[in-house]
Scaffold this active site. Structure first.
Site, PDB file in Angstrom:
ATOM      1  N   GLY A   7       0.809  -1.221   0.000  1.00 46.47           N
ATOM      2  CA  GLY A   7       0.000   0.000   0.000  1.00 46.47           C
ATOM      3  C   GLY A   7       0.835   1.259   0.000  1.00 46.47           C
ATOM      4  N   GLY A  10      -0.603   4.578  -1.388  1.00 45.99           N
ATOM      5  CA  GLY A  10      -1.702   5.258  -0.714  1.00 45.99           C
ATOM      6  C   GLY A  10      -1.247   6.406   0.151  1.00 45.99           C
ATOM      7  CG  LEU A  81       0.746   0.666   5.424  1.00 49.09           C
ATOM      8  CD1 LEU A  81       1.233   2.072   5.094  1.00 49.09           C
ATOM      9  CD2 LEU A  81       0.426   0.543   6.905  1.00 49.09           C
ATOM     10  CB  SER A  85      -9.099   1.563   2.989  1.00 46.13           C
ATOM     11  OG  SER A  85      -8.743   2.486   1.979  1.00 46.13           O
ATOM     12  CB  SER A 126      -9.764   0.075  10.684  1.00 47.98           C
ATOM     13  OG  SER A 126     -10.786   1.045  10.558  1.00 47.98           O
ATOM     14  CD  GLU A 128     -15.500   2.646  10.045  1.00 53.15           C
ATOM     15  OE1 GLU A 128     -16.551   1.968  10.104  1.00 53.15           O
ATOM     16  OE2 GLU A 128     -15.491   3.889  10.121  1.00 53.15           O
ATOM     17  CE1 TYR A 150     -10.735  -1.025   5.536  1.00 50.62           C
ATOM     18  CE2 TYR A 150     -11.941   0.096   7.276  1.00 50.62           C
ATOM     19  CZ  TYR A 150     -10.761  -0.170   6.615  1.00 50.62           C
ATOM     20  OH  TYR A 150      -9.592   0.406   7.066  1.00 50.62           O
ATOM     21  CE  LYS A 154      -7.914  -2.661   7.159  1.00 56.92           C
ATOM     22  NZ  LYS A 154      -6.472  -2.799   6.873  1.00 56.92           N
ATOM     23  CG  HIS A 180      -5.167   7.991   9.478  1.00 56.60           C
ATOM     24  ND1 HIS A 180      -5.892   6.928   9.953  1.00 56.60           N
ATOM     25  CD2 HIS A 180      -4.335   7.472   8.541  1.00 56.60           C
ATOM     26  CE1 HIS A 180      -5.533   5.825   9.348  1.00 56.60           C
ATOM     27  NE2 HIS A 180      -4.593   6.125   8.459  1.00 56.60           N
TER      28      HIS A 180
END
Length: 324
Positions: A7, A10, A81, A85, A126, A128, A150, A154, A180
């Site tokens: 990642g 990103g 990462l 997402s 995360s 989430e 998602y 995670k 973030h």
């Protein structure tokens, strides 16, 4: 020191690559082949680093391709990462989200176990995962109740990471990062959607921005600050899991109001609530308790909410001024 980032193209990957290069690391990135073939659109966050980093083409959905890269690099630290997402998209395509995120994490851990068992591994968990929160604020001990594919993926990645730590003695840590943001955030995320439209409206390129739930509350921080915590986690004597957050909370409405007021506009004149943008199962409120990260990592957060919003709006004003 050799570091490998999945990642890397990103938001977080680009800031982390900068951070590690400053510390003298040799930085490798795992990217899809299509990214290398289309650098202008897919590598824009790391173009300024292109001659300082080493990119390797691989698909996280293919264990052989991941295995080949880890066998070649044999990193000292690995930061995982990469993920699908975008939460809203995870409702639209649950199968690919679960497949990419869970299998991708499993493939990386399995390849590390065989090719670089002493490598220190970071998993990007995360907030989430907490979803329909059981307590406020949330800590490392708060039970998970994810409300999207998602979030579910995670949680699975978090437990995979813990399992490899406990079953195989691998140095594997998870960072439970709260929302973030930065000027490098994707345009599909609500914060960047707001700041990009604020810039367009101020420049006469648009008239409105359509948003979903304005009352959803999040703990928003700056991605540049959070990647420092990732690195700090892998410098500890023992692997562990940490909540990384600001400990403060604002609503989507607060974000919109701050962004529009920064350019002298009233958000109420330009924000349209679109019922089609509401999620099937929304997460109403998230706020983290970062005490453990502060005490054990000596990590501290430096950027205010207002400064974060202003930085993002100013960056988008520069971006769209160039396109006029």
């Amino acid at each position: 020191m050799q570091a490998l980032i999945t990642g890397i193209t990103g938001q977080d990957g680009s800031y982390l690559a900068e951070c590690l290069l400053e510390k003298g690391y040799t930085v490798h990135g795992l990217v899809r082949r299509v990214a290398i073939e289309d650098p202008e659109h897919r590598l824009w966050r790391i173009m300024h680093l292109r001659d300082k980093i080493h990119l390797h083409a691989a698909s996280l959905e293919s264990l052989p391709s991941v295995y080949r890269v880890f066998q070649l690099v044999k990193p000292d630290e690995c930061y995982h990462l990469a993920a699908q997402s975008y939460v809203t998209y995870s409702f639209e395509d649950e199968f690919s989200t679960l497949n990419a995120n869970i299998n991708g994490t499993h493939h990386v851990l399995a390849a590390l176990h065989d090719c670089a068992p002493k490598c220190r591994f970071y998993f990007a968990a995360s907030s989430e995962m907490f979803g329909k929160v059981r307590e406020t604020p949330q800590t490392e001990q708060t039970p998970f109740h994810p409300r999207s594919a998602y979030g579910i993926s995670k949680v699975a990645g978090f437990h995979l990471t813990m399992n490899y730590r406990e079953a195989y003695g691998m140095y594997a840590s998870s960072g439970i990062l709260y929302n973030h943001e930065s000027p490098r955030r994707g345009f599909e995320f609500v914060t960047r959607k707001i700041t990009s439209h604020v810039a367009k409206i101020k420049l006469g390129l648009a008239k409105e921005v359509r948003l979903g739930n304005l009352d959803a509350k999040r703990d928003w921080g700056h991605a540049r600050e959070y990647v420092r915590a990732m690195w700090m986690m892998l410098q500890q004597d023992q692997p562990d899991d940490y909540v990384v957050a600001t400990g403060t909370q604002h609503s989507v409405r607060d974000f919109a109001e701050a962004a529009f007021s920064h350019v002298g506009l009233n958000y109420q004149d330009h924000v349209v609530v679109d019922q089609q943008l509401l999620r099937p199962a929304d997460v109403e409120t998230l706020i983290g308790e970062p005490t453990k990260a502060k005490k054990q990592l000596n990590w501290s957060y430096q950027v205010t909410f207002q400064d974060l919003v202003r930085e993002m709006v100013d960056a988008d004003l520069r971006l769209f001024s160039q396109r006029k």
